[in-house]
Design a protein around this motif. Structure first.
Motif: not given
Length: 335
Positions: A1-3, A8-11, A71-73, A295-299
């Motif tokens: 799935m596309a990110v 991503t910027t928020i993370w 690690f997660a994002a 990481a994938p968008e759902r994650s």
């Protein structure tokens, strides 16, 4: 799935916020540890220790959030940065552990208090120095082979990383001295103001040295700071930083209570902005962007829900603890 680029910027901003909160909040209590030998044994040291006794452990929550969030994002960046800096990270964690043990045992083992005072200082110094060297190792570049770290065990060791390590040590000492100026009284307070003035000069000198050295590491850094139209925005950072250092010196001479610490926070915030100018949008400079490492968008969505719940709680109990323990401290130990 596309990110999702916005997600991503928020993370990236969440992790940057967590890192800033850690640097500020654990920075001042590490700084107190660094300055600890400069205070006289007895009442002065007891007051310095009591100033952070209620809050020091909670300050490290932000380190867990920043590291866990990376690690997660951004697992790819985590997988590259950690192997590149393993010796520094191990040393930092050992320093924090040694420091925490010393903090507790200092009150419970009075016969060996001199040893625990030394342990408190050495653990704080090692933790601060290694954090600065991790930053330097990241900025000077990490060798990447495909999706893995491709360098050696000691690639992090360089004159630049040593310089950034010393810069963080001086900056933490400045935060610690300004915090103590708010919290202690009597001779300890006088001592805190004198130490803050010395730490301010050391921090200024090392910030200038690092700022001049960094653009010489890579042409990309030079272009981000000194080409049009970037320079129109970037030039404001050193200008405002200089103004804040001037205001800091003035507030220390006038022995303001809260203003020196608030100004020191502003200096660190500008340093963080300068770091963002140099690195954005890379997590591993010139190699891995935030979108490459995400990481994938759902994650990211799943974790964002957790952060939206947990972060306000962390901010609330942090604010409450500082409010409850506001004001000057005494010399009785916390148990």
């Amino acid at each position: 799935m596309a990110v999702n680029a916005d997600l991503t910027t928020i993370w990236a901003l969440i992790i940057a916020f967590a890192v800033f909160m850690y640097v500020v909040m654990d920075g001042f209590d590490l700084g107190i540890g660094i300055l600890f030998p400069a205070f006289a044994p007895g009442e002065e040291r007891d007051q310095a220790m009591n100033a952070i006794a209620p809050v020091w452990d909670g300050n490290e929550t932000w380190l867990v959030l920043g590291g866990g969030g990376l690690f997660a994002a951004f697992p790819l960046a985590y997988a590259i940065i950690l192997p590149a800096t393993y010796p520094l990270i191990i040393a930092m964690l050992l320093g924090l552990v040694f420091r925490g043990v010393a903090f507790e045992f200092r009150w419970r083992d009075p016969r060996h208090r001199a040893f625990w005072d030394w342990a408190f200082t050495s653990g704080s110094l090692v933790a601060a120095m290694t954090q600065g060297m991790i930053l330097g190792a990241l900025l000077q570049g990490i060798e990447v082979d495909g999706r893995n770290y491709g360098g050696g065990w000691l690639d992090w060791l360089s004159p630049y990383s040593l310089l950034t390590g010393l810069g963080v040590v001086a900056g933490y000492a400045l935060l610690g001295a300004c915090f103590l100026a708010m919290k202690v009284e009597g001779r300890a307070e006088d001592h805190a103001y004198r130490l803050a003035g010395k730490a301010a000069w050391a921090t200024l000198a090392l910030m200038v040295a690092v700022s001049l050295y960094t653009p010489l590491l890579d042409g990309q850094y030079w272009r981000r700071w000194f080409t049009m139209p970037n320079i129109l925005f970037a030039a404001n950072v050193p200008i405002v930083t200089g103004i804040l250092f001037f205001a800091l010196g003035r507030s220390l001479r006038k022995r303001r209570t809260y203003r020196p610490f608030l100004i020191a926070l502003g200096i660190f915030l500008l340093g963080m902005i300068g770091l963002g100018i140099s690195m954005w949008p890379f997590l591993v400079p010139d190699t891995v962007t935030i979108w490459d490492a995400a990481a994938p968008e759902r994650s990211q969505v799943f974790m964002l829900v957790g952060v939206a719940i947990i972060m306000p709680i962390i901010l609330a109990y942090t604010g409450w603890s500082y409010w409850v323990f506001r004001g000057k401290v005494g010399t009785e130990g916390y148990h």
